[in-house]
Every structure is written in C-alpha cells, then in structure tokens.
Design a protein around this motif. Structure first.
Motif, PDB file in Angstrom:
ATOM      1  N   LEU A 171       0.526  -1.099  -0.191  1.00  0.00           N
ATOM      2  CA  LEU A 171       0.168  -0.117  -0.001  1.00  0.00           C
ATOM      3  C   LEU A 171       0.782   0.839  -0.016  1.00  0.00           C
ATOM      4  CD1 LEU A 171      -2.599   1.216  -0.029  1.00  0.00           C
ATOM      5  CD2 LEU A 171      -2.561   1.437   2.761  1.00  0.00           C
ATOM      6  N   MET A 172       1.760   1.384   0.493  1.00  0.00           N
ATOM      7  CA  MET A 172       2.341   2.611   0.930  1.00  0.00           C
ATOM      8  C   MET A 172       3.731   2.659  -0.550  1.00  0.00           C
ATOM      9  SD  MET A 172       4.095   2.110   4.534  1.00  0.00           S
ATOM     10  CE  MET A 172       5.657   3.210   4.710  1.00  0.00           C
ATOM     11  N   GLN A 173       3.733   1.908  -1.064  1.00  0.00           N
ATOM     12  CA  GLN A 173       4.584   1.715  -2.840  1.00  0.00           C
ATOM     13  C   GLN A 173       3.378   2.139  -3.350  1.00  0.00           C
ATOM     14  OE1 GLN A 173       6.433  -1.611  -4.150  1.00  0.00           O
ATOM     15  NE2 GLN A 173       7.294  -1.007  -5.598  1.00  0.00           N
ATOM     16  N   SER A 174       2.091   1.975  -3.293  1.00  0.00           N
ATOM     17  CA  SER A 174       1.153   1.691  -4.439  1.00  0.00           C
ATOM     18  C   SER A 174       0.260   3.207  -4.310  1.00  0.00           C
ATOM     19  CB  SER A 174       0.164   1.567  -4.461  1.00  0.00           C
ATOM     20  OG  SER A 174      -0.492   1.220  -3.544  1.00  0.00           O
ATOM     21  N   GLU A 175       0.746   3.672  -3.183  1.00  0.00           N
ATOM     22  CA  GLU A 175      -0.157   5.115  -3.122  1.00  0.00           C
ATOM     23  C   GLU A 175       1.422   6.192  -2.795  1.00  0.00           C
ATOM     24  OE1 GLU A 175      -2.963   5.884  -2.533  1.00  0.00           O
ATOM     25  OE2 GLU A 175      -3.697   4.220  -2.742  1.00  0.00           O
ATOM     26  N   ALA A 191       6.846   4.525  10.133  1.00  0.00           N
ATOM     27  CA  ALA A 191       8.138   3.728   8.871  1.00  0.00           C
ATOM     28  C   ALA A 191       7.793   2.771   7.819  1.00  0.00           C
ATOM     29  CB  ALA A 191       9.410   4.589   8.587  1.00  0.00           C
ATOM     30  N   GLY A 192       7.891   2.550   6.726  1.00  0.00           N
ATOM     31  CA  GLY A 192       8.102   1.116   6.362  1.00  0.00           C
ATOM     32  C   GLY A 192       9.039  -0.042   7.191  1.00  0.00           C
ATOM     33  N   HIS A 193       8.791  -1.440   7.214  1.00  0.00           N
ATOM     34  CA  HIS A 193       9.432  -2.786   7.942  1.00  0.00           C
ATOM     35  C   HIS A 193      11.116  -1.896   6.874  1.00  0.00           C
ATOM     36  CE1 HIS A 193      10.761  -6.229   9.031  1.00  0.00           C
ATOM     37  NE2 HIS A 193       9.492  -5.885  10.060  1.00  0.00           N
ATOM     38  N   GLY A 194      11.926  -1.861   9.043  1.00  0.00           N
ATOM     39  CA  GLY A 194      12.817  -1.996   8.169  1.00  0.00           C
ATOM     40  C   GLY A 194      13.356  -0.651   8.028  1.00  0.00           C
TER      41      GLY A 194
END
Length: 263
Positions: free
Chosen positions: A166-170, A227-230
C-alpha cells in the motif's frame, strides 16, 4: 520525551523476560530525536547511515483507527500536518485499517495466547504473584487453541505485506498519527491506552513519538511518525527534520513543546 520503537527484531530481546515473543519490541525514551538516533546506532542490528532522500510524503490514516483518538489528539495531528505543509511537506489522507477492530481483536488474541504459552510453568508455580491484569491476560490466552493462534499470526503477516504494498502504491513514505488517544494521563497509576500504537506493533513497523502540544489540562500531547518495515534509519532522519520544523510556535491554539529540551 521522545519514545522510539524500532522495527521488530532490530534490537535483540536477549535478557528480556518475554511477554509475547512475536510482538515484543525493545525501545527507549530519550530527551530528543538525536538521542534516540544515537541509541539506535548502537543497539539496532546492521545499522547504517541513511542516505539523503528528501522530505518524506506523509499519510494521515482515515477511518476507524483515528477515531480512537480524542479531539485534542486529532487536532494536534491536523495542526502538525498544516505546519508541515507550510514547510513544503506533502501530506495525504489515506483510507487505512477499515477493519481496525478486527486487527485489534487479533492482536490481543496473539498477545494473550503467546503470553499464556511463554508463562505457562511460571504462572502455574507463581500465579498469585502476577499483576492482576497480567494474570487475566494469561488466563484469556489459555483458552486460545493452536489453530486460532496460527490463523491470527498468519493474518498479521499478510497485513504487514499488504501495508508495504500500500505504501508503495500510494507513494507514502511514512504515517503521521496521534501518539496516544489523548494527553498523557495524570499521575502514575496508568501509562494510558496503547491503542494508537497497536497496529504498528502488530506489524512490526518502526514508530517514533514526538512531544508536540499541551492539552487544556496542561498535560503533553504527542504525535507519532511511522515508517515501513526496516526503514529505521530514514525514519530517524525524517523525525529529526520534523522535530526542527515543528519547534517554533506558529499556531497559538496549540503550544508546541518539541524543542523544549533545547531551551
């Protein structure tokens, strides 16, 4: 203070008495973001300096998750978002966690079931010495069978993967949300309701809470960056920049406190 919870597993839990091993995080409190970054550089595995990435695009979650925060906490997020927009940040509203109540139920099932399994022998021997709330949690977990626990853990893993997609697509780099349901509770009897950090702990994403405002009753209100994982290195760079941008009082309705430690 600033509170930091790294990505799940980036800090060893060796030596920590476990509660729920697939949810347990080691985090810390510091005076400011720079102190948190210093601790992270020492404690997080495979730490490396974050490359310059520019200002992050931030998402504000829409939906039932945000409704758990009170008016003051939501207003703090709105004020922070407007301040950041004035500084050139892009802040978007994104539908998120439409099934939040199910996520919360699943999280609590995992927490209880894993606690019951980890503490089975200790609880059998020393159950009367446990805090009442912990004892109730363990008893609830004893009633969860292995199939239900495995299903909840699998759903949690799918949600983590979905969130990354989702974070990547948005084109969302991080999330801006209340750090808690409202102002800090008065007194020392409780640390308050952790529901605003629940989904991020559930999927193991790194999160940092920054002091931002003071409530009508004179108690601090925080905002949370996730933030996202990692992505711990990038999150701490972003948080340091945001801490600086939010340090001056441009909105008299909210008394900012993020730079108080530097005074």
């Amino acid at each position: 203070v600033v509170g930091y919870k790294p990505t799940y597993g980036r800090v060893s839990t060796g030596g920590v008495i476990p509660l729920a091993p697939s949810l347990d995080h080691v985090g810390w409190f510091t005076q400011d973001v720079s102190g948190s970054a210093l601790a992270a550089a020492v404690l997080c595995s495979n730490w490396s300096a974050a490359p310059a990435t520019g200002r992050p695009i931030l998402g504000i979650p829409k939906g039932p998750y945000l409704q758990h925060a009170d008016d003051e906490a939501r207003r703090a997020v709105e004020t922070a978002a407007e301040d950041l927009r004035l500084q050139g940040y892009e802040v978007r509203r994104v539908d998120l966690f439409p099934d939040f109540e199910e996520i919360a139920r699943r999280h609590r099932l995992i927490l209880a079931a894993e606690a019951a399994r980890v503490h089975a022998e200790w609880f059998r021997l020393y159950g009367s010495l446990y805090h009442e709330k912990t004892a109730d949690l363990i008893r609830a977990g004893q009633a969860v069978d292995e199939a239900d626990l495995a299903a909840a853990q699998a759903a949690r893993n799918k949600l983590q993967e979905f969130m990354g997609d989702l974070m990547q697509s948005e084109s969302i780099d991080g999330w801006l949300a209340p750090a808690a349901v409202g102002a800090a509770p008065r007194g020392l009897e409780s640390t308050g309701d952790p529901v605003m950090s629940l989904p991020w702990t559930h999927i193991g994403f790194p999160a940092i809470a920054l002091p931002f405002a003071v409530s009508a009753s004179g108690l601090p209100i925080g905002i949370q960056l996730v933030a996202g994982h990692g992505a711990d290195e990038r999150l701490l760079v972003w948080a340091a920049e945001i801490e600086r941008h939010l340090s001056s009082d441009r909105t008299p309705a909210m008394r900012h406190t993020a730079a108080g430690s530097a005074a």
